[in-house]
Design an enzyme around this catalytic site. Structure first.
Site, PDB file in Angstrom:
ATOM      1  N   HIS A 107      61.300  15.835  22.801  1.00 40.29           N
ATOM      2  CA  HIS A 107      62.020  15.055  21.952  1.00 40.29           C
ATOM      3  C   HIS A 107      61.148  14.175  21.000  1.00 40.29           C
ATOM      4  CE1 HIS A 107      60.772  13.190  25.792  1.00 40.29           C
ATOM      5  NE2 HIS A 107      60.705  12.030  25.113  1.00 40.29           N
ATOM      6  N   HIS A 132      61.171  10.520  19.018  1.00 40.24           N
ATOM      7  CA  HIS A 132      61.637   9.079  19.336  1.00 40.24           C
ATOM      8  C   HIS A 132      61.641   8.972  17.655  1.00 40.24           C
ATOM      9  CE1 HIS A 132      60.722   8.218  23.269  1.00 40.24           C
ATOM     10  NE2 HIS A 132      60.014   9.097  23.127  1.00 40.24           N
ATOM     11  N   GLY A 153      52.201  10.443  27.938  1.00 42.79           N
ATOM     12  CA  GLY A 153      53.122   9.661  28.401  1.00 42.79           C
ATOM     13  C   GLY A 153      54.649  10.066  28.397  1.00 42.79           C
ATOM     14  N   GLN A 154      54.850  11.299  28.188  1.00 41.01           N
ATOM     15  CA  GLN A 154      56.080  11.976  28.245  1.00 41.01           C
ATOM     16  C   GLN A 154      56.709  11.988  29.663  1.00 41.01           C
ATOM     17  OE1 GLN A 154      56.138  16.035  27.558  1.00 41.01           O
ATOM     18  NE2 GLN A 154      58.259  16.196  26.990  1.00 41.01           N
TER      19      GLN A 154
HETATM   20  P1  AMP Z   1      59.233   9.842  26.926  1.00 41.36           P
HETATM   21  O1  AMP Z   1      58.583   8.880  27.563  1.00 41.36           O
HETATM   22  O2  AMP Z   1      58.676  10.169  25.471  1.00 41.36           O
HETATM   23  O3  AMP Z   1      59.537  11.138  27.718  1.00 41.36           O
HETATM   24  O4  AMP Z   1      60.791   9.321  26.514  1.00 41.36           O
HETATM   25  C1  AMP Z   1      61.984   9.474  27.395  1.00 41.36           C
HETATM   26  C2  AMP Z   1      63.015   8.528  26.909  1.00 41.36           C
HETATM   27  O5  AMP Z   1      64.237   9.017  27.262  1.00 41.36           O
HETATM   28  C3  AMP Z   1      62.761   7.266  26.997  1.00 41.36           C
HETATM   29  O6  AMP Z   1      62.689   6.220  25.820  1.00 41.36           O
HETATM   30  C4  AMP Z   1      63.977   6.792  27.829  1.00 41.36           C
HETATM   31  O7  AMP Z   1      64.674   5.500  27.795  1.00 41.36           O
HETATM   32  C5  AMP Z   1      64.935   7.847  27.345  1.00 41.36           C
HETATM   33  N1  AMP Z   1      66.066   8.069  28.184  1.00 41.36           N
HETATM   34  C6  AMP Z   1      65.852   8.710  29.638  1.00 41.36           C
HETATM   35  N2  AMP Z   1      67.303   8.858  30.098  1.00 41.36           N
HETATM   36  C7  AMP Z   1      68.076   8.820  28.894  1.00 41.36           C
HETATM   37  C8  AMP Z   1      69.489   8.906  28.821  1.00 41.36           C
HETATM   38  N3  AMP Z   1      70.310   9.506  29.830  1.00 41.36           N
HETATM   39  N4  AMP Z   1      70.021   8.905  27.900  1.00 41.36           N
HETATM   40  C9  AMP Z   1      69.162   8.351  26.542  1.00 41.36           C
HETATM   41  N5  AMP Z   1      68.044   8.126  26.629  1.00 41.36           N
HETATM   42  C10 AMP Z   1      67.447   8.220  27.746  1.00 41.36           C
END
Ligand code: AMP
Ligand code: ZN
Length: 114
Positions: A99, A101, A92-93
């Protein structure tokens, strides 16, 4: 990598609400928080996901996981926190830069809530 959202945040080219940074990593608030506290912790180095880690990255990843203690404490998470790393499409990335969370107050959530 030049065309990577999180590399641009780490470089200060795209604004973010940064809560911690040093020469190896940056932590900033998730733009669409899934919990009352939702922070993303990234390495400055462009690593796509856990699946692309190399043996030489072990120190960096260790430092990052250790740093979650300080970041969570400074966010007021006295009762604990959850760390999640989605890896690849099957995980689900959405953003292809590693990163972690860091989530607080998730007691009522299930494990795969986002
Ligand atoms: P993932 O689905 O694990 O790749 O998580 C990506 C995360 O990045 C999601 O929780 C988004 O809400 C977050 N995200 C996307 N764009 C930004 C941004 N510009 N600033 C902060 N968080 C972001
Ligand atoms: Zn990147």
């Amino acid at each position: 990598m030049t065309d990577c959202l999180f590399c641009k945040i780490a470089a200060g080219e795209i604004p973010a609400d940064i809560v911690y940074q040093d020469d190896q990593m940056v932590a900033f608030k998730d733009i669409a928080p899934k919990a009352s506290v939702h922070i993303l912790l990234i390495p400055r180095k462009h690593i796509v996901s856990l699946a692309e880690l190399e043996p030489g990255d072990s120190g960096l990843i260790g430092e990052m996981l250790l740093k979650t203690q300080q970041i969570a404490a400074e966010a007021g998470l006295k009762e604990g926190y959850r760390v999640i790393a989605n890896s690849g499409d099957g995980g689900g990335q959405e953003v292809p830069h590693l990163h972690f969370h860091i989530l607080g107050d998730v007691r009522d959530d299930n494990w795969v809530g986002f």
